[in-house]
Design an enzyme around this catalytic site. Structure first.
Site, PDB file in Angstrom:
ATOM      1  N   VAL A   1       0.844  -1.040  -0.096  1.00  0.00           N
ATOM      2  CA  VAL A   1      -0.075   0.060  -0.101  1.00  0.00           C
ATOM      3  C   VAL A   1       1.001   1.180   0.103  1.00  0.00           C
ATOM      4  O   VAL A   1       1.771   1.498   0.854  1.00  0.00           O
ATOM      5  CB  VAL A   1      -0.951  -0.090   1.173  1.00  0.00           C
ATOM      6  CG1 VAL A   1      -1.684   1.167   1.269  1.00  0.00           C
ATOM      7  CG2 VAL A   1      -1.800  -1.278   1.269  1.00  0.00           C
TER       8      VAL A   1
ATOM      9  N   ALA B   1       4.619   4.211   2.655  1.00  0.00           N
ATOM     10  CA  ALA B   1       4.131   2.796   2.370  1.00  0.00           C
ATOM     11  C   ALA B   1       4.341   1.738   3.152  1.00  0.00           C
ATOM     12  O   ALA B   1       4.901   1.802   4.421  1.00  0.00           O
ATOM     13  CB  ALA B   1       4.733   2.495   0.992  1.00  0.00           C
ATOM     14  N   LYS B   2       3.504   0.703   2.951  1.00  0.00           N
ATOM     15  CA  LYS B   2       3.975  -0.662   3.614  1.00  0.00           C
ATOM     16  C   LYS B   2       3.449  -1.951   2.991  1.00  0.00           C
ATOM     17  O   LYS B   2       2.721  -1.808   2.036  1.00  0.00           O
ATOM     18  CB  LYS B   2       2.985  -0.623   5.022  1.00  0.00           C
ATOM     19  CG  LYS B   2       3.351  -1.402   6.381  1.00  0.00           C
ATOM     20  CD  LYS B   2       4.733  -0.771   6.987  1.00  0.00           C
ATOM     21  CE  LYS B   2       5.233  -1.438   8.033  1.00  0.00           C
ATOM     22  NZ  LYS B   2       6.026  -0.853   8.985  1.00  0.00           N
ATOM     23  N   GLY B   3       4.306  -2.872   3.060  1.00  0.00           N
ATOM     24  CA  GLY B   3       3.854  -4.220   2.561  1.00  0.00           C
ATOM     25  C   GLY B   3       3.882  -5.429   3.495  1.00  0.00           C
ATOM     26  O   GLY B   3       4.326  -5.284   4.441  1.00  0.00           O
TER      27      GLY B   3
ATOM     28  N   ASP C   1      10.685  -5.330   8.072  1.00  0.00           N
ATOM     29  CA  ASP C   1       9.544  -5.082   9.366  1.00  0.00           C
ATOM     30  C   ASP C   1       9.536  -6.445   9.693  1.00  0.00           C
ATOM     31  O   ASP C   1      10.533  -7.121   9.789  1.00  0.00           O
ATOM     32  CB  ASP C   1       8.355  -4.656   8.661  1.00  0.00           C
ATOM     33  CG  ASP C   1       7.301  -4.045   9.605  1.00  0.00           C
ATOM     34  OD1 ASP C   1       7.704  -3.121  10.051  1.00  0.00           O
ATOM     35  OD2 ASP C   1       6.249  -4.807  10.168  1.00  0.00           O
TER      36      ASP C   1
END
Ligand code: NAD
Length: 421
Positions: A65, A110-112, A151
């Site tokens: 995202v 963002a992050k995934g 992460d």
């Protein structure tokens, strides 16, 4: 594992949105811009076919995202866990936008994530999942577009695989496509300690406000991984009295101060703080409520809720983890006078040194660790002062102040750029 009731009063996205709404209202941002800033720019969902070692073909769901690019390329980690959801990734992506803006570094958020259980996958399976995920999102990442990082359950090796896959596709080595890489592949000195170090720098600033000294400050840390373990080590070395540390298996407490190097050695050998002889054992939820001056949750989200916030005895709460405190708990802590250093400020050291890594990769010129640490301190102190001053000026708590400062900066960039149609 001892019970840790993380009663999730709101999801990560709902918590972010609740705080965002309060801050946007205080800033008098108009309805259209509020809607734009609250909504992610892009949500990518991929389904990753991977041949397992057994020969069976499995399909894993993956997300990326990208929340906002007004201030620069997107930046944010990729997590691997069985319970990853798009909603969680959406919330964390937005928090990255605000975190980068609080630190005043030129990135959006963002992050995934990939829905998988890494403990049940071999190194080869993880490599294949990572490379196929990278190939699926290849058009959307890059040093000028979106720069992933490690992460939960991803690490330097994962970043090396992403960097290699991306580089093979675009036909030249592009180290700046990810951060948190091994130092030998364009990683930065000091990145491993950066989040824990940033937490300590932010705590130092809070101590200055209260006229307290490090050696008279008792610290309890929940989480003994990258953030919590490094924070424990650095704070112990700097003279803080670390009296409690917990991990997912339990906690250890010693009112006279823990022998942190011995504890970390025990963790290296046994993978847990549990069973360490230099203190009494305690539950990993109970430890949050023990008498101390600084509480540093550095494990997971939603551990301080309306159920336990009134029992927190610390004077300072330094949020090393993302979203450790629920919005209802925020109000309780504020009323009780706890000085909260919110996650988007306190744990911004990691993304700040990621920014340094990206700069160094693009320059092809690497900095000594002392310079990385000096520049990190400069950014953390500026961010801390900015948030606290903003809060005093607008008479809001530090959490809302951090959101307001961040939203104000992003909104300003959006207005300057205009809306392309
Ligand atoms: P990690 O996996 O290295 O360590 C997590 C630690 O928390 C482990 O010691 C684990 O045993 C413990 N833990 C997990 N669940 C627990 C529970 N229920 N109770 C007590 N302890 C528990 O992870 P990390 O990289 O240290 O990240 C920790 C938190 O900090 C996460 O919220 C992450 O999103 C956030 N964060 C990390 C970074 C970074 O640079 N690593 C940067 C910003 C924010």
């Amino acid at each position: 594992m001892s019970a840790l009731e993380t009663d999730k009063e709101l999801s990560v996205y709902e918590s972010m949105a609740a705080r965002f709404d309060v801050a946007a209202r205080m800033l008098n941002i108009d309805e259209g811009l509020t809607k734009y800033l609250r909504t992610p720019n892009r949500e990518i969902v991929v389904h990753i076919p991977v041949a397992l070692d057994s020969g069976v073909l499995e399909v894993f769901d993956g997300y990326r995202v990208q929340h906002n690019i007004a201030r620069g390329p997107c930046k944010g980690g990729i997590r691997y866990a069985p319970n990853v959801t798009l909603d969680e990734i959406r919330g964390l992506a937005a928090e990255m936008t605000w975190k980068c803006a609080v630190a005043n570094i030129p990135f959006g958020g963002a992050k995934g994530g990939i829905v998988c259980d890494p403990s049940k996958l071999s190194a080869g399976e993880l490599e294949r999942i990572t490379r196929r995920y990278t190939a699926e999102i290849l058009d959307y990442i890059g040093p000028e577009r979106d720069v992933p990082a490690p992460d939960m359950n991803t690490n330097e090796q994962t970043m090396a695989w992403i960097m290699d896959t991306y580089s093979m596709h675009i036909r030249h080595t592009t180290t700046a496509v990810v951060t948190g890489k091994p130092v030998d592949l364009g990683g930065s000195q000091g990145r491993r300690e950066a989040t824990g170090r940033g937490c300590m720098i932010a705590t130092d600033q809070a101590l200055k406000r209260f006229g307290r000294k490090r050696d008279e400050t008792r610290v309890i840390i929940q989480g003994c991984g990258n953030v919590g373990g490094q924070a424990a080590r650095l704070m112990h070395e700097a003279g803080y009295k670390v009296i409690g540390v917990a991990d997912m298996f339990g906690g250890i407490l010693n009112a006279h101060g823990l022998d942190v190097p011995a504890l970390l050695m025990h963790v290296t050998q046994t993978k847990s703080v549990k069973g360490f002889a230099g203190g009494e054992s305690i539950g990993n939820l109970e430890i949050l409520e023990q008498d101390c001056d600084v509480l540093l949750p550095a494990a997971t989200e939603s551990v301080i809720t309306s159920k336990n916030a009134h029992r927190i005895k610390a004077r300072i709460l330094t949020e090393g983890a993302n979203s450790p405190t629920s919005p209802p708990a925020d109000d309780i802590l504020f009323q009780r006078g706890v000085f909260v250093i919110p996650d988007i400020l306190a744990n911004g050291g990691g993304v700040t040194v990621s920014y340094f890594e990206w700069v160094q990769d693009r320059q092809g010129y690497f900095w000594p660790e002392a310079l990385v640490n000096e520049r990190l301190e400069h950014i953390m102190v500026d961010a801390f002062d900015g948030v606290v001053r903003y809060g005093e000026k607008h008479r809001v708590n530090n959490r809302i102040a951090a959101y307001m400062l961040a939203i104000d900066r992003v909104a300003f960039s959006v207005k300057l750029r205009g809306i392309y149609a």
